[in-house]
Design a protein around this motif. Sequence first.
Motif, PDB file in Angstrom:
ATOM      1  N   GLY A  21       0.789  -1.224   0.000  1.00  0.00           N
ATOM      2  CA  GLY A  21       0.000   0.000   0.000  1.00  0.00           C
ATOM      3  C   GLY A  21       0.824   1.278   0.000  1.00  0.00           C
ATOM      4  O   GLY A  21       0.277   2.367  -0.021  1.00  0.00           O
ATOM      5  N   THR A  22       2.152   1.149   0.024  1.00  0.00           N
ATOM      6  CA  THR A  22       3.015   2.327  -0.002  1.00  0.00           C
ATOM      7  C   THR A  22       2.929   3.009  -1.366  1.00  0.00           C
ATOM      8  O   THR A  22       2.995   2.345  -2.389  1.00  0.00           O
ATOM      9  N   GLU A  23       2.760   4.316  -1.360  1.00  0.00           N
ATOM     10  CA  GLU A  23       2.762   5.082  -2.606  1.00  0.00           C
ATOM     11  C   GLU A  23       4.178   5.564  -2.886  1.00  0.00           C
ATOM     12  O   GLU A  23       4.815   6.162  -2.027  1.00  0.00           O
ATOM     13  N   LEU A  24       4.669   5.269  -4.099  1.00  0.00           N
ATOM     14  CA  LEU A  24       6.034   5.612  -4.481  1.00  0.00           C
ATOM     15  C   LEU A  24       6.063   6.731  -5.512  1.00  0.00           C
ATOM     16  O   LEU A  24       5.201   6.800  -6.389  1.00  0.00           O
ATOM     17  N   LYS A  25       7.072   7.561  -5.416  1.00  0.00           N
ATOM     18  CA  LYS A  25       7.428   8.479  -6.488  1.00  0.00           C
ATOM     19  C   LYS A  25       8.810   8.009  -6.912  1.00  0.00           C
ATOM     20  O   LYS A  25       9.762   8.094  -6.138  1.00  0.00           O
ATOM     21  N   ALA A  26       8.897   7.451  -8.117  1.00  0.00           N
ATOM     22  CA  ALA A  26      10.129   6.786  -8.544  1.00  0.00           C
ATOM     23  C   ALA A  26      10.630   7.334  -9.862  1.00  0.00           C
ATOM     24  O   ALA A  26       9.897   7.954 -10.637  1.00  0.00           O
ATOM     25  N   GLU A  27      11.910   7.062 -10.115  1.00  0.00           N
ATOM     26  CA  GLU A  27      12.564   7.452 -11.360  1.00  0.00           C
ATOM     27  C   GLU A  27      13.133   6.193 -11.990  1.00  0.00           C
ATOM     28  O   GLU A  27      13.709   5.353 -11.307  1.00  0.00           O
ATOM     29  N   GLY A  28      12.938   6.020 -13.288  1.00  0.00           N
ATOM     30  CA  GLY A  28      13.472   4.853 -13.969  1.00  0.00           C
ATOM     31  C   GLY A  28      12.959   4.764 -15.383  1.00  0.00           C
ATOM     32  O   GLY A  28      12.419   5.724 -15.926  1.00  0.00           O
ATOM     33  N   ILE A  40      14.220   5.683  -5.874  1.00  0.00           N
ATOM     34  CA  ILE A  40      12.969   6.025  -5.222  1.00  0.00           C
ATOM     35  C   ILE A  40      13.126   7.443  -4.693  1.00  0.00           C
ATOM     36  O   ILE A  40      13.963   7.702  -3.837  1.00  0.00           O
ATOM     37  N   LEU A  41      12.334   8.367  -5.248  1.00  0.00           N
ATOM     38  CA  LEU A  41      12.450   9.775  -4.893  1.00  0.00           C
ATOM     39  C   LEU A  41      11.763  10.067  -3.566  1.00  0.00           C
ATOM     40  O   LEU A  41      12.254  10.868  -2.771  1.00  0.00           O
ATOM     41  N   SER A  42      10.609   9.461  -3.323  1.00  0.00           N
ATOM     42  CA  SER A  42       9.893   9.622  -2.064  1.00  0.00           C
ATOM     43  C   SER A  42       8.861   8.510  -1.934  1.00  0.00           C
ATOM     44  O   SER A  42       8.517   7.858  -2.909  1.00  0.00           O
ATOM     45  N   TYR A  43       8.395   8.304  -0.725  1.00  0.00           N
ATOM     46  CA  TYR A  43       7.332   7.325  -0.516  1.00  0.00           C
ATOM     47  C   TYR A  43       6.476   7.753   0.664  1.00  0.00           C
ATOM     48  O   TYR A  43       6.915   8.459   1.555  1.00  0.00           O
ATOM     49  N   THR A  44       5.216   7.351   0.607  1.00  0.00           N
ATOM     50  CA  THR A  44       4.252   7.652   1.652  1.00  0.00           C
ATOM     51  C   THR A  44       3.552   6.365   2.038  1.00  0.00           C
ATOM     52  O   THR A  44       2.991   5.698   1.163  1.00  0.00           O
ATOM     53  N   GLN A  45       3.610   6.020   3.307  1.00  0.00           N
ATOM     54  CA  GLN A  45       2.925   4.816   3.776  1.00  0.00           C
ATOM     55  C   GLN A  45       1.505   5.190   4.169  1.00  0.00           C
ATOM     56  O   GLN A  45       1.286   6.132   4.919  1.00  0.00           O
ATOM     57  N   LYS A  46       0.545   4.456   3.617  1.00  0.00           N
ATOM     58  CA  LYS A  46      -0.848   4.706   3.949  1.00  0.00           C
ATOM     59  C   LYS A  46      -1.131   4.212   5.358  1.00  0.00           C
ATOM     60  O   LYS A  46      -0.538   3.234   5.817  1.00  0.00           O
ATOM     61  N   ALA A  47      -2.039   4.861   6.046  1.00  0.00           N
ATOM     62  CA  ALA A  47      -2.430   4.461   7.397  1.00  0.00           C
ATOM     63  C   ALA A  47      -2.936   3.027   7.374  1.00  0.00           C
ATOM     64  O   ALA A  47      -3.698   2.645   6.501  1.00  0.00           O
ATOM     65  N   GLY A  48      -2.488   2.240   8.335  1.00  0.00           N
ATOM     66  CA  GLY A  48      -2.924   0.848   8.430  1.00  0.00           C
ATOM     67  C   GLY A  48      -2.140  -0.120   7.594  1.00  0.00           C
ATOM     68  O   GLY A  48      -2.414  -1.307   7.597  1.00  0.00           O
ATOM     69  N   SER A  49      -1.148   0.342   6.823  1.00  0.00           N
ATOM     70  CA  SER A  49      -0.334  -0.558   5.990  1.00  0.00           C
ATOM     71  C   SER A  49       0.627  -1.330   6.864  1.00  0.00           C
ATOM     72  O   SER A  49       1.213  -0.801   7.807  1.00  0.00           O
ATOM     73  N   THR A  50       0.812  -2.611   6.537  1.00  0.00           N
ATOM     74  CA  THR A  50       1.757  -3.470   7.256  1.00  0.00           C
ATOM     75  C   THR A  50       2.563  -4.262   6.267  1.00  0.00           C
ATOM     76  O   THR A  50       2.160  -4.424   5.116  1.00  0.00           O
ATOM     77  N   ASN A  51       3.701  -4.818   6.700  1.00  0.00           N
ATOM     78  CA  ASN A  51       4.529  -5.671   5.834  1.00  0.00           C
ATOM     79  C   ASN A  51       3.875  -6.984   5.580  1.00  0.00           C
ATOM     80  O   ASN A  51       3.189  -7.548   6.273  1.00  0.00           O
TER      81      ASN A  51
END
Length: 51
Positions: A21-28, A40-51
């Motif tokens: 559920g992690t949102e990525l801003k990536a380059e490639g 990986i330029l940045s990432y945001t973990q959504k509330a409630g996300s787990t491994n």
Amino acid sequence: MLIGEKALCVSKDARLSLPVGTELKAEGRESVVGFNVNKILSYTQKAGSTN
């Protein structure tokens, strides 16, 4: 990681440290089989996300 019919290729370390559920801003580069992430330029973990 798979997104629909395409793959998102990241290093094993990145894959293990980013929960589902992690949102990525990536380059490639994109190809017909997927997206190969160089950075990986940045990432945001959504509330409630787990491994």
